[in-house]
Design an enzyme around this catalytic site. Structure first.
Site, mmCIF file in Angstrom:
data_model
loop_
_atom_site.group_PDB
_atom_site.id
_atom_site.type_symbol
_atom_site.label_atom_id
_atom_site.label_comp_id
_atom_site.label_asym_id
_atom_site.label_seq_id
_atom_site.Cartn_x
_atom_site.Cartn_y
_atom_site.Cartn_z
ATOM 1 N N GLU A 78 47.559 43.282 47.224
ATOM 2 C CA GLU A 78 48.231 42.662 46.082
ATOM 3 C C GLU A 78 47.453 43.001 44.806
ATOM 4 O O GLU A 78 48.010 43.087 43.725
ATOM 5 C CB GLU A 78 48.299 41.143 46.304
ATOM 6 C CG GLU A 78 49.237 40.425 45.359
ATOM 7 C CD GLU A 78 49.258 38.919 45.598
ATOM 8 O OE1 GLU A 78 48.712 38.466 46.623
ATOM 9 O OE2 GLU A 78 49.819 38.207 44.759
ATOM 10 N N ARG A 129 38.457 36.644 56.204
ATOM 11 C CA ARG A 129 38.996 35.297 56.438
ATOM 12 C C ARG A 129 39.800 35.223 57.726
ATOM 13 O O ARG A 129 39.925 34.159 58.329
ATOM 14 C CB ARG A 129 39.801 34.821 55.226
ATOM 15 C CG ARG A 129 38.922 34.486 54.029
ATOM 16 C CD ARG A 129 39.738 33.975 52.858
ATOM 17 N NE ARG A 129 40.613 34.978 52.288
ATOM 18 C CZ ARG A 129 40.285 35.794 51.284
ATOM 19 N NH1 ARG A 129 39.085 35.720 50.737
ATOM 20 N NH2 ARG A 129 41.146 36.685 50.831
HETATM 21 P P1 AMP Z 1 48.604 41.643 51.425
HETATM 22 O O1 AMP Z 1 48.015 42.912 51.929
HETATM 23 O O2 AMP Z 1 49.265 41.801 50.069
HETATM 24 O O3 AMP Z 1 49.539 40.981 52.418
HETATM 25 O O4 AMP Z 1 47.386 40.646 51.155
HETATM 26 C C1 AMP Z 1 46.820 39.919 52.198
HETATM 27 C C2 AMP Z 1 45.324 39.816 52.086
HETATM 28 O O5 AMP Z 1 44.869 39.600 50.765
HETATM 29 C C3 AMP Z 1 44.847 38.653 52.928
HETATM 30 O O6 AMP Z 1 43.747 39.108 53.701
HETATM 31 C C4 AMP Z 1 44.446 37.593 51.937
HETATM 32 O O7 AMP Z 1 43.202 37.065 52.290
HETATM 33 C C5 AMP Z 1 44.393 38.282 50.579
HETATM 34 N N1 AMP Z 1 45.286 37.665 49.554
HETATM 35 C C6 AMP Z 1 46.335 38.283 48.940
HETATM 36 N N2 AMP Z 1 46.940 37.474 48.064
HETATM 37 C C7 AMP Z 1 46.303 36.298 48.134
HETATM 38 C C8 AMP Z 1 46.486 35.029 47.479
HETATM 39 N N3 AMP Z 1 47.450 34.827 46.572
HETATM 40 N N4 AMP Z 1 45.641 34.008 47.805
HETATM 41 C C9 AMP Z 1 44.656 34.225 48.743
HETATM 42 N N5 AMP Z 1 44.431 35.374 49.372
HETATM 43 C C10 AMP Z 1 45.235 36.424 49.085
#
Ligand code: AMP
Length: 175
Positions: free
Chosen positions: A95, A58
């Site tokens: 996450e 994305r």
């Molecule tokens: P993080 O590594 O925890 O910062 O997660 C970021 C990545 O996971 C990004 O590339 C987002 O596309 C995806 N992502 C994580 N949590 C969400 C969420 N609640 N909604 C949409 N995409 C998420």
């Protein structure tokens, strides 16, 4: 134009308990998509950026448009096994789950000025891994830009603590 109103929330995707912030509804709205690219680029307009690095998948949709607007090149940061040349690799926690990101070892020439871009920052695991990869290439990271920030998960602060100026266009409470 209120960008936040154009982002759809899908509860319990891809797993129970996650509120998925779906930016495809922002992207299919031509006015919102254009406004997001203009706003993401704004801090970098006069900085002569060499490359915009986007995180699969994305992040690509914003980073490519930003690169063109800034007169810069585009560098893909991809999931393991997708890039054909010699790569640097970095594992990271999501996450939900864990994964490996890669960048072409020769993607950046010398101390090029790079902006890192993704659609959303949550825990920051993905972006921290991308910063580590860019630093392995010798890039000078002049900023990290996200469409959506989930402040309660602390990711944006982690990137700022690495000495990188950060921007996010929209924030959502909760996970
Ligand atoms: P993080 O590594 O925890 O910062 O997660 C970021 C990545 O996971 C990004 O590339 C987002 O596309 C995806 N992502 C994580 N949590 C969400 C969420 N609640 N909604 C949409 N995409 C998420």
């Amino acid at each position: 134009m209120n960008l936040k109103d154009t982002i759809r929330t899908i509860p319990d995707f891809p797993v129970k308990g996650i509120m998925f912030r779906d930016i495809t509804t922002l992207m299919t709205n031509r006015h919102a998509y254009h406004a997001s690219i203009v706003q993401l680029c704004q801090p970098y307009e006069d900085l002569k950026i060499d490359n915009v690095a986007g995180i699969e998948a994305r992040g690509f949709t914003f980073a490519g448009a930003m690169a063109d607007r800034l007169g810069a090149g585009f560098v893909p940061i991809r999931k393991a096994g997708k890039l054909p040349g010699d790569v640097y690799s970095q594992s990271y926690d999501l996450e939900y789950g864990s994964d490996i990101l890669e960048i072409h070892a020769d993607a950046i020439r010398g101390q090029e000025k790079v902006v890192l871009v993704d659609d959303l920052i949550a825990t920051g695991g993905t972006a921290v891994a991308a910063v580590k990869l860019l630093r392995k290439t010798g890039a000078k990271i002049v900023g990290a830009a996200f469409v959506v920030n989930l402040p309660e998960l602390g990711g944006l602060k982690k990137i700022a603590a690495m000495g990188i100026p950060v921007t996010a266009l929209v924030s959502f409470d909760g996970h």
